[in-house]
Design a protein around this motif. Structure first.
Motif, mmCIF file in Angstrom:
data_model
loop_
_atom_site.group_PDB
_atom_site.id
_atom_site.type_symbol
_atom_site.label_atom_id
_atom_site.label_comp_id
_atom_site.label_asym_id
_atom_site.label_seq_id
_atom_site.Cartn_x
_atom_site.Cartn_y
_atom_site.Cartn_z
ATOM 1 N N GLY A 31 0.801 -1.210 0.000
ATOM 2 C CA GLY A 31 0.000 0.000 0.000
ATOM 3 C C GLY A 31 0.834 1.260 0.000
ATOM 4 N N PHE A 35 2.120 1.132 -4.161
ATOM 5 C CA PHE A 35 1.027 1.793 -4.879
ATOM 6 C C PHE A 35 0.901 3.278 -4.572
ATOM 7 N N ASN A 36 1.365 3.717 -3.411
ATOM 8 C CA ASN A 36 1.152 5.116 -3.024
ATOM 9 C C ASN A 36 1.756 6.098 -4.027
ATOM 10 N N GLN A 38 2.302 5.661 -7.078
ATOM 11 C CA GLN A 38 1.642 5.572 -8.377
ATOM 12 C C GLN A 38 0.395 6.447 -8.442
ATOM 13 N N VAL A 39 -0.065 6.896 -7.287
ATOM 14 C CA VAL A 39 -1.284 7.714 -7.235
ATOM 15 C C VAL A 39 -0.980 9.120 -6.729
ATOM 16 N N TYR A 40 -0.328 9.204 -5.587
ATOM 17 C CA TYR A 40 -0.147 10.492 -4.913
ATOM 18 C C TYR A 40 1.244 11.053 -5.180
ATOM 19 N N THR A 57 -6.130 1.893 -9.824
ATOM 20 C CA THR A 57 -4.932 1.860 -8.977
ATOM 21 C C THR A 57 -5.181 2.608 -7.680
ATOM 22 N N ALA A 58 -5.886 3.747 -7.773
ATOM 23 C CA ALA A 58 -6.208 4.522 -6.570
ATOM 24 C C ALA A 58 -7.090 3.712 -5.627
ATOM 25 N N ARG A 61 -4.991 1.129 -3.920
ATOM 26 C CA ARG A 61 -4.244 1.783 -2.831
ATOM 27 C C ARG A 61 -5.133 1.953 -1.599
ATOM 28 N N GLU A 65 -4.986 0.332 2.235
ATOM 29 C CA GLU A 65 -5.081 1.141 3.453
ATOM 30 C C GLU A 65 -6.075 0.509 4.433
#
Length: 226
Positions: A31, A35-36, A38-40, A57-58, A61, A65
């Motif tokens: 997470g 993946f974090n 890749q989004v934020y 993807t979001a 993530r 979480e």
């Protein structure tokens, strides 16, 4: 005096605790570390584009979480079950600090859910400001959560060193790691952003994976007077 049956039951409890702890490690690695990013992004425009173009993807993530929150809470409760017969006060502290940390990460999850919802709106200009705010909430939830994660490591590190039901050096490393998390959080909020601040968390990572392995393989040692 602990009977053989009681100790066998305690080993089963230790292994279930190890499973929850392993799940916490897995969801945390995937997470937060996979993946974090890749989004934020530090750039709110890029984050909003990621939320719009890679919403799946979001959502993955966000699901990780959820996994962190649930496994953290369950690990804390099962540590209480494991240690309450050894040191009830320290076991209770472990449960409390672990669930508090889980609750703080819940704030991060809520912010992620709101960010995904906003990405479906057409008010791009307004959403950029909100997305930037939500990103700050997510980041700060994790940073402040470090205080309680550090506090969480201290009592069960103390239980291990005082009872010797697990390797004493495991307990010492966990205590060192707990203080490391607390110190790194204070340094971060004190305006120190150097790479070396993260080194304070290394003992915690070593201790945690050692703890997971010991719980799953060995469980817990019998009391010396049993």
């Amino acid at each position: 005096m602990t009977t053989i049956n009681e100790h066998n039951q305690l080993i089963k409890t230790a292994r279930v605790t190890g499973i929850w702890y392993l799940l916490l490690a897995i969801t945390g690695v995937f997470g937060f570390m996979v993946f974090n990013s890749q989004v934020y992004s530090p750039d709110a425009n890029e984050t909003l584009n990621n939320l719009i173009e890679n919403q799946s993807t979001a959502r993955i993530r966000l699901l990780f979480e959820f996994g962190i929150i649930i496994s953290q809470a369950l690990t804390a409760i099962w540590f209480y079950r494991l240690f309450k017969g050894i040191n009830d006060w320290a076991a209770l502290a472990t449960a409390i600090w672990g669930t508090v940390n889980s609750s703080i990460i819940l704030i991060s999850a809520i912010s992620m859910g709101v960010a995904i919802k906003l990405s479906s709106s057409n008010l791009i200009a307004d959403n950029l400001i909100i997305i930037e705010t939500l990103q700050a909430i997510i980041a700060n939830a994790w940073l402040i959560g470090g205080l309680f994660f550090g506090l969480w490591l201290l009592p069960f590190g103390y239980i291990i060193t005082s009872s010797k039901r697990m390797p004493v050096w495991l307990g010492r490393i966990l205590i060192l790691g707990g203080f490391g998390y607390i110190i790194s959080t204070f340094l971060s909020y004190g305006g120190i952003s150097a790479d070396w601040v993260g080194y304070f968390q290394i003992p915690a990572s070593i201790g945690e994976f050692w703890m997971i392995g010991y719980l799953l393989i060995f469980g817990i040692r019998p009391a010396e007077n049993s």
